[in-house]
Scaffold this active site. Structure first.
Site, short mmCIF file in Angstrom:
data_model
loop_
_atom_site.label_atom_id
_atom_site.label_comp_id
_atom_site.label_asym_id
_atom_site.label_seq_id
_atom_site.Cartn_x
_atom_site.Cartn_y
_atom_site.Cartn_z
N ILE A 29 -12.56 -36.24 -87.64
CA ILE A 29 -12.72 -36.28 -86.07
C ILE A 29 -13.19 -34.71 -85.80
O ILE A 29 -13.84 -34.39 -84.55
CB ILE A 29 -11.65 -36.53 -85.19
N ARG B 31 1.92 -33.35 -92.22
CA ARG B 31 2.76 -32.13 -92.81
C ARG B 31 4.26 -32.19 -92.17
O ARG B 31 5.27 -32.01 -92.97
CB ARG B 31 1.97 -30.78 -92.27
N LYS C 108 -3.57 -32.82 -71.14
CA LYS C 108 -3.93 -34.25 -71.24
C LYS C 108 -2.63 -34.95 -70.88
O LYS C 108 -2.47 -35.97 -70.56
CB LYS C 108 -4.30 -34.64 -72.70
N TYR D 294 -16.03 -31.88 -85.47
CA TYR D 294 -17.21 -31.76 -85.30
C TYR D 294 -17.99 -30.59 -85.43
O TYR D 294 -19.28 -30.50 -85.48
CB TYR D 294 -18.01 -32.56 -83.92
N GLY E 48 -17.14 -36.11 -86.38
CA GLY E 48 -16.34 -36.21 -84.95
C GLY E 48 -17.38 -36.10 -83.81
O GLY E 48 -16.89 -36.50 -82.89
N SER F 109 -18.58 -30.72 -73.32
CA SER F 109 -19.02 -31.81 -72.40
C SER F 109 -19.89 -31.57 -71.38
O SER F 109 -20.85 -32.59 -71.01
CB SER F 109 -17.86 -32.13 -71.97
N THR G 198 -8.98 -31.76 -70.85
CA THR G 198 -8.80 -31.45 -72.27
C THR G 198 -7.81 -30.63 -72.55
O THR G 198 -6.79 -30.40 -71.69
CB THR G 198 -10.02 -30.87 -72.77
P1 ATR Z 1 -4.32 -32.54 -81.61
O1 ATR Z 1 -3.85 -32.48 -79.97
O2 ATR Z 1 -5.73 -31.86 -81.27
O3 ATR Z 1 -4.46 -33.55 -82.29
P2 ATR Z 1 -1.99 -30.95 -82.24
O4 ATR Z 1 -1.15 -31.66 -81.51
O5 ATR Z 1 -1.95 -29.39 -82.55
O6 ATR Z 1 -3.54 -31.16 -81.82
O7 ATR Z 1 -1.99 -31.44 -83.92
C1 ATR Z 1 -2.79 -30.89 -84.86
C2 ATR Z 1 -2.36 -31.76 -86.32
O8 ATR Z 1 -2.90 -30.83 -87.19
C3 ATR Z 1 -0.86 -31.92 -86.46
O9 ATR Z 1 -0.88 -33.08 -87.22
C4 ATR Z 1 -0.62 -30.56 -87.34
O10 ATR Z 1 0.45 -30.98 -88.40
P3 ATR Z 1 2.03 -30.48 -87.81
O11 ATR Z 1 2.38 -31.79 -87.05
O12 ATR Z 1 2.76 -30.42 -89.21
O13 ATR Z 1 1.86 -29.25 -87.08
C5 ATR Z 1 -1.98 -30.83 -88.28
N1 ATR Z 1 -2.13 -29.49 -88.88
C6 ATR Z 1 -2.58 -28.34 -88.35
N2 ATR Z 1 -2.72 -27.42 -89.21
C7 ATR Z 1 -2.27 -27.91 -90.40
C8 ATR Z 1 -2.34 -27.56 -92.02
N3 ATR Z 1 -2.62 -26.24 -92.19
N4 ATR Z 1 -2.08 -28.41 -92.84
C9 ATR Z 1 -1.47 -29.57 -92.48
N5 ATR Z 1 -1.49 -30.16 -91.22
C10 ATR Z 1 -2.02 -29.43 -90.31
#
Ligand code: ATR
Length: 278
Positions: free
Chosen positions: A221, A150, A65, A223, A244, A16, A61
């Site tokens: 998203i 997931r 947030k 990048y 992204g 940023s 960030t």
């Molecule tokens: P952000 O705020 O950046 O979106 P976050 O809240 O940590 O980050 O969310 C990360 C997302 O990536 C979630 O949807 C997470 O799935 P879970 O809710 O099941 O944790 C997903 N994610 C991260 N690693 C993953 C993996 N190896 N396989 C599938 N989904 C994954």
């Protein structure tokens, strides 16, 4: 000199400051934007300190947030709907929180792919903070939205927080390929908001590639890398793809509108981000 900055923890990876500072330089704007590491438990002091020092505004960030909301005096509709603030404006005694993440997503799509969200069927993968912002933006349009995650209960949680009218157009599904296969025919746009494709999972994709067809527009998203494995494979199948960078640049552009009511030099911002990443 106008003061701005981004607060987070960690913050050293943030693009940023270079993006905003290059845009100020391009316009000859007397402003400076600094990355600021805020330690756990010091968020309230950080906000009060920036206000006392006369900052115009801040970006917020990970992981602040949502945590920042109690220290603000007002929220915009986007911030209230998404329970997330990525932009703060100091206005006299007021500390106003806004979210430009969803707006950034939509404007990147319009500007890069000349695509609008109306009447689209969208598969959104993930249920974290970024997904929540995109869900709310998408649902300002007449769309059908599938959220696949997931952990299915996190996707259900997002839907439970929506109004009855909004949730009528949303379905939750698992990442199980056999259940995704049933809906892929109807899908126009696939959006990955998970971290799959970054760092340790750089060679992985969030859904099996056999589900993608040339008719799908695929947005990641992520990048960094600029072309995730999902986008690389989707492109080789003939899909339209978008990374992204656009969302990153356009959420920043929407922050300028919120702080000053002006548009930044978008091309300079894209150029700066791409140069920093390569
Ligand atoms: P952000 O705020 O950046 O979106 P976050 O809240 O940590 O980050 O969310 C990360 C997302 O990536 C979630 O949807 C997470 O799935 P879970 O809710 O099941 O944790 C997903 N994610 C991260 N690693 C993953 C993996 N190896 N396989 C599938 N989904 C994954």
């Amino acid at each position: 000199m106008e003061l701005l900055g981004v607060i987070g923890n960690p913050i050293s990876h943030s693009l940023s400051s270079v993006m905003h500072n290059q845009a100020f330089k391009k316009l000859g704007k007397e402003a400076i934007y600094v990355p600021m590491l805020v330690t756990t438990g010091k968020l309230k002091e950080a906000i009060a300190g920036a206000q006392a020092l006369g900052f115009v505004g801040l970006n917020v960030t990970v992981p602040f947030k949502e945590q920042v909301i109690p220290y603000l005096t007002e929220l915009t509709d986007q911030a209230r709907a998404t329970k997330s603030v990525n932009t703060i404006k100091f206005d006299g005694d007021q500390i106003i929180g806004h979210s430009t993440d969803g707006l950034g997503f939509e404007h990147a799509l319009i500007s890069e792919l000349q695509m609008d969200l109306d009447k689209k069927n969208i598969l959104l993968i993930g249920a974290g903070g970024a997904a929540r912002a995109i869900v709310h933006q998408v649902l300002t349009h007449d769309c059908l939205l599938y959220i696949a995650n997931r952990t299915v209960s996190r996707a259900e949680q997002i839907v439970n927080e929506l109004s009855k009218a909004q949730s009528a157009n949303v379905e939750v599904c698992s990442l199980d390929p056999s259940s995704l296969r049933e809906i892929m025919d109807q899908i126009d746009i696939v959006v990955n908001t998970t971290s799959v494709g970054m760092e340790k999972t750089i060679s992985e994709t969030p859904i099996p590639l056999c589900l993608l067809e040339a008719k799908h527009t695929v947005i990641d998203i992520i990048y960094n890398p600029q072309e995730s494995m999902l986008l690389k494979k989707a492109r080789s199948k003939g899909c339209r793809v978008q990374n992204g960078i656009g969302m990153l640049v356009w959420q920043a552009a929407k922050a300028w509108e919120f702080w000053w009511g002006i548009h930044p030099p978008i091309d300079k911002m894209y150029e700066t981000v791409k140069a920093s990443l390569s």
